[in-house]
Scaffold this motif. Sequence first.
Motif, PDB file in Angstrom:
ATOM      1  N   UNK A 131       0.843  -1.204   0.000  1.00 36.12           N
ATOM      2  CA  UNK A 131       0.000   0.000   0.000  1.00 36.12           C
ATOM      3  C   UNK A 131       0.878   1.255   0.000  1.00 36.12           C
ATOM      4  N   UNK A 132       2.046   1.163   0.623  1.00 38.58           N
ATOM      5  CA  UNK A 132       2.976   2.294   0.672  1.00 38.58           C
ATOM      6  C   UNK A 132       3.356   2.769  -0.730  1.00 38.58           C
ATOM      7  N   UNK A 133       3.558   1.827  -1.640  1.00 38.72           N
ATOM      8  CA  UNK A 133       3.922   2.207  -3.009  1.00 38.72           C
ATOM      9  C   UNK A 133       2.792   2.986  -3.682  1.00 38.72           C
ATOM     10  N   UNK A 191      11.578   5.544   6.545  1.00 35.59           N
ATOM     11  CA  UNK A 191      11.161   4.169   6.279  1.00 35.59           C
ATOM     12  C   UNK A 191      11.779   3.546   5.033  1.00 35.59           C
ATOM     13  N   UNK A 192      12.331   4.360   4.145  1.00 37.32           N
ATOM     14  CA  UNK A 192      12.948   3.797   2.948  1.00 37.32           C
ATOM     15  C   UNK A 192      14.447   4.098   2.878  1.00 37.32           C
ATOM     16  N   UNK A 241      14.270  -1.536  -5.510  1.00 34.09           N
ATOM     17  CA  UNK A 241      15.201  -2.019  -4.486  1.00 34.09           C
ATOM     18  C   UNK A 241      14.466  -2.236  -3.166  1.00 34.09           C
ATOM     19  N   UNK A 242      13.573  -1.339  -2.839  1.00 31.93           N
ATOM     20  CA  UNK A 242      12.805  -1.472  -1.596  1.00 31.93           C
ATOM     21  C   UNK A 242      11.933  -2.721  -1.628  1.00 31.93           C
ATOM     22  N   UNK A 243      11.304  -2.980  -2.761  1.00 31.72           N
ATOM     23  CA  UNK A 243      10.473  -4.188  -2.887  1.00 31.72           C
ATOM     24  C   UNK A 243      11.298  -5.449  -2.656  1.00 31.72           C
ATOM     25  N   UNK A 244      12.504  -5.417  -3.119  1.00 31.17           N
ATOM     26  CA  UNK A 244      13.383  -6.578  -2.991  1.00 31.17           C
ATOM     27  C   UNK A 244      13.952  -6.735  -1.580  1.00 31.17           C
ATOM     28  N   UNK A 278       5.085  -1.323   8.607  1.00 32.02           N
ATOM     29  CA  UNK A 278       5.370  -0.047   9.292  1.00 32.02           C
ATOM     30  C   UNK A 278       5.300   1.119   8.314  1.00 32.02           C
ATOM     31  N   UNK A 279       5.865   0.913   7.138  1.00 34.52           N
ATOM     32  CA  UNK A 279       5.864   1.971   6.121  1.00 34.52           C
ATOM     33  C   UNK A 279       4.435   2.276   5.681  1.00 34.52           C
ATOM     34  N   UNK A 280       3.646   1.231   5.462  1.00 37.31           N
ATOM     35  CA  UNK A 280       2.234   1.410   5.093  1.00 37.31           C
ATOM     36  C   UNK A 280       1.506   2.252   6.140  1.00 37.31           C
ATOM     37  N   UNK A 281       1.682   1.901   7.405  1.00 35.34           N
ATOM     38  CA  UNK A 281       1.006   2.616   8.498  1.00 35.34           C
ATOM     39  C   UNK A 281       1.452   4.071   8.567  1.00 35.34           C
ATOM     40  N   UNK A 282       2.741   4.306   8.450  1.00 37.43           N
ATOM     41  CA  UNK A 282       3.258   5.674   8.542  1.00 37.43           C
ATOM     42  C   UNK A 282       2.729   6.541   7.397  1.00 37.43           C
ATOM     43  N   UNK A 283       2.786   6.025   6.189  1.00 33.46           N
ATOM     44  CA  UNK A 283       2.326   6.810   5.042  1.00 33.46           C
ATOM     45  C   UNK A 283       0.819   7.014   5.069  1.00 33.46           C
TER      46      UNK A 283
END
Length: 183
Positions: free
Chosen positions: A3-5, A63-64, A139-142, A151-156
């Motif tokens: 969801x973050x993407x 987060x990234x 790169x993040x996906x990998x 965590x990233x999903x929640x923060x964004x």
Amino acid sequence: MSRALQIITQQQKAMSSALLAVRTIARKALRSGSSPDFSQLVPLLDYVERFPETLHQANEEKYLFRVLEAREPHLARLVARLRRDHAAMKGYGQRLRTAVAYWRTGDPKAGRQMAIMADDYVRFCRQHARLEQRELLPAALELLSDAEWSKTDQALASAADPLALSKSRRDCEIALKQLASRP
């Protein structure tokens, strides 16, 4: 897909749209020889300062950027470039605010400068977004774990970007009015 993407992509599009609106308002005022509607310009610039420049970029950093840089040292150069881009975006925002202030005082050159700066800023943001889409996010996906993505999903998602969530022009207008009424 995380969801973050989706949120990152929506926020990037919203920022570009806000800057295109700034440019359009400035150009229309210049063509007509009248003052722009500052009640539209100021909330758009407030939005750019509050959401993309403050929340979106801070979340990307936390987060990234930090995680990827620590996990894969070969990404350090890319992350450094993206951080410089974020710093440059803050500069663009400040210059746009300064141009609005001068335009309000009647400076005849401020409107043209503002239209040019908004156009440059949009191009810069799009270039930055392409770099993230092409190099950082794959790169993040990998490399990020499911827990890190969560965590990233929640923060964004908690940032609640009002324009990124808007589905129509009317939604955008309402979001900007609500933003203008916030302290």
